[in-house]
Design a protein around this motif. Structure first.
Motif, PDB file in Angstrom:
ATOM      1  N   LEU A  54      38.877  86.505   7.990  1.00  0.00           N
ATOM      2  CA  LEU A  54      39.095  85.060   7.920  1.00  0.00           C
ATOM      3  C   LEU A  54      39.276  84.456   9.301  1.00  0.00           C
ATOM      4  N   VAL A  55      38.800  83.221   9.449  1.00  0.00           N
ATOM      5  CA  VAL A  55      39.077  82.400  10.626  1.00  0.00           C
ATOM      6  C   VAL A  55      39.761  81.144  10.106  1.00  0.00           C
ATOM      7  N   VAL A  56      40.897  80.792  10.705  1.00  0.00           N
ATOM      8  CA  VAL A  56      41.672  79.642  10.268  1.00  0.00           C
ATOM      9  C   VAL A  56      41.746  78.620  11.394  1.00  0.00           C
ATOM     10  N   ALA A  57      41.338  77.388  11.098  1.00  0.00           N
ATOM     11  CA  ALA A  57      41.477  76.281  12.048  1.00  0.00           C
ATOM     12  C   ALA A  57      42.858  75.674  11.847  1.00  0.00           C
ATOM     13  N   ASN A  58      43.684  75.785  12.859  1.00  0.00           N
ATOM     14  CA  ASN A  58      45.036  75.232  12.816  1.00  0.00           C
ATOM     15  C   ASN A  58      45.116  74.005  13.708  1.00  0.00           C
ATOM     16  N   GLY A  59      46.069  73.161  13.442  1.00  0.00           N
ATOM     17  CA  GLY A  59      46.329  72.042  14.328  1.00  0.00           C
ATOM     18  C   GLY A  59      46.311  70.704  13.659  1.00  0.00           C
ATOM     19  N   ARG A  60      45.226  70.376  13.007  1.00  0.00           N
ATOM     20  CA  ARG A  60      45.052  69.029  12.447  1.00  0.00           C
ATOM     21  C   ARG A  60      45.523  67.983  13.438  1.00  0.00           C
ATOM     22  N   ASN A  66      44.123  78.400  16.947  1.00  0.00           N
ATOM     23  CA  ASN A  66      43.302  78.862  15.830  1.00  0.00           C
ATOM     24  C   ASN A  66      43.411  80.378  15.749  1.00  0.00           C
ATOM     25  N   LYS A  67      43.329  80.916  14.522  1.00  0.00           N
ATOM     26  CA  LYS A  67      43.597  82.344  14.321  1.00  0.00           C
ATOM     27  C   LYS A  67      42.439  83.048  13.621  1.00  0.00           C
ATOM     28  N   VAL A  68      42.326  84.345  13.901  1.00  0.00           N
ATOM     29  CA  VAL A  68      41.410  85.253  13.218  1.00  0.00           C
ATOM     30  C   VAL A  68      42.268  86.286  12.515  1.00  0.00           C
ATOM     31  N   PHE A  69      41.999  86.509  11.223  1.00  0.00           N
ATOM     32  CA  PHE A  69      42.721  87.511  10.440  1.00  0.00           C
ATOM     33  C   PHE A  69      41.738  88.599  10.037  1.00  0.00           C
ATOM     34  N   ILE A  70      42.024  89.824  10.455  1.00  0.00           N
ATOM     35  CA  ILE A  70      41.134  90.969  10.218  1.00  0.00           C
ATOM     36  C   ILE A  70      41.591  91.712   8.970  1.00  0.00           C
ATOM     37  N   ASN A  71      40.647  91.900   8.055  1.00  0.00           N
ATOM     38  CA  ASN A  71      40.887  92.626   6.810  1.00  0.00           C
ATOM     39  C   ASN A  71      40.871  94.125   7.119  1.00  0.00           C
ATOM     40  N   ASN A  72      41.840  94.860   6.589  1.00  0.00           N
ATOM     41  CA  ASN A  72      41.909  96.297   6.865  1.00  0.00           C
ATOM     42  C   ASN A  72      41.051  97.135   5.914  1.00  0.00           C
ATOM     43  N   GLY A  73      40.294  96.490   5.041  1.00  0.00           N
ATOM     44  CA  GLY A  73      39.412  97.211   4.132  1.00  0.00           C
ATOM     45  C   GLY A  73      39.957  97.350   2.733  1.00  0.00           C
ATOM     46  N   SER A  74      41.238  97.058   2.549  1.00  0.00           N
ATOM     47  CA  SER A  74      41.826  97.142   1.211  1.00  0.00           C
ATOM     48  C   SER A  74      42.340  95.784   0.731  1.00  0.00           C
ATOM     49  N   GLU A  88      44.684  73.532  20.165  1.00  0.00           N
ATOM     50  CA  GLU A  88      43.769  72.421  19.951  1.00  0.00           C
ATOM     51  C   GLU A  88      44.088  71.758  18.619  1.00  0.00           C
ATOM     52  N   THR A  89      43.613  70.542  18.448  1.00  0.00           N
ATOM     53  CA  THR A  89      43.713  69.871  17.152  1.00  0.00           C
ATOM     54  C   THR A  89      42.402  70.110  16.422  1.00  0.00           C
ATOM     55  N   SER A  90      42.380  71.131  15.595  1.00  0.00           N
ATOM     56  CA  SER A  90      41.157  71.564  14.915  1.00  0.00           C
ATOM     57  C   SER A  90      41.155  71.110  13.467  1.00  0.00           C
TER      58      SER A  90
END
Length: 122
Positions: A54-60, A66-74, A88-90
């Motif tokens: 997942l990629v999440v746009a934070n800020g509004r 902004n963050k990237v969340f890596i799935n561990n496969g499970s 940033e205001t994303s």
């Protein structure tokens, strides 16, 4: 004829195999902090390991990272990384192979683009 179409409509989905993904959670916050003002989430295989990240746009209205969340496969997002080292205001994020190199690129829509700053690819 009407019953035949109904039968086919109900039968076909059961014949087509589909992928089921079950996400699990635990007692800790999985996707960010309670103070994050998330505006958009995009899903795709960012690290090319076969599972959905997942990629999440934070800020509004308030600049955040902004963050990237890596799935561990499970189905658990065990690694969280900042997309960049600035806040940033994303408002939006999308994933696509923009440069046709075979991996996903991240596109972030900001609320304000400064002419003096060059566009930064992620």
């Amino acid at each position: 004829m009407k019953y035949a179409l109904l039968f086919i409509t109900l039968l076909i989905p059961s014949l087509v195999s589909s992928q089921e993904i079950h996400f699990t959670s635990n007692s800790r916050l999985v996707l960010g902090m309670g103070t994050d003002k998330s505006a958009s989430v995009s899903a795709g295989d960012i690290d090319n390991d076969g599972d959905i990240d997942l990629v999440v746009a934070n800020g509004r209205h308030w600049p955040q990272t902004n963050k990237v969340f890596i799935n561990n496969g499970s189905g658990k997002f065990t690694v969280a990384k900042a997309l960049d080292n600035i806040e940033e205001t994303s408002y939006a994020t999308e994933l696509a192979d923009i440069d046709n190199d075979g991996d996903l690129d991240v596109i972030v829509g900001l609320s304000l683009i400064h002419i003096s700053e060059p566009t930064r690819p992620y």
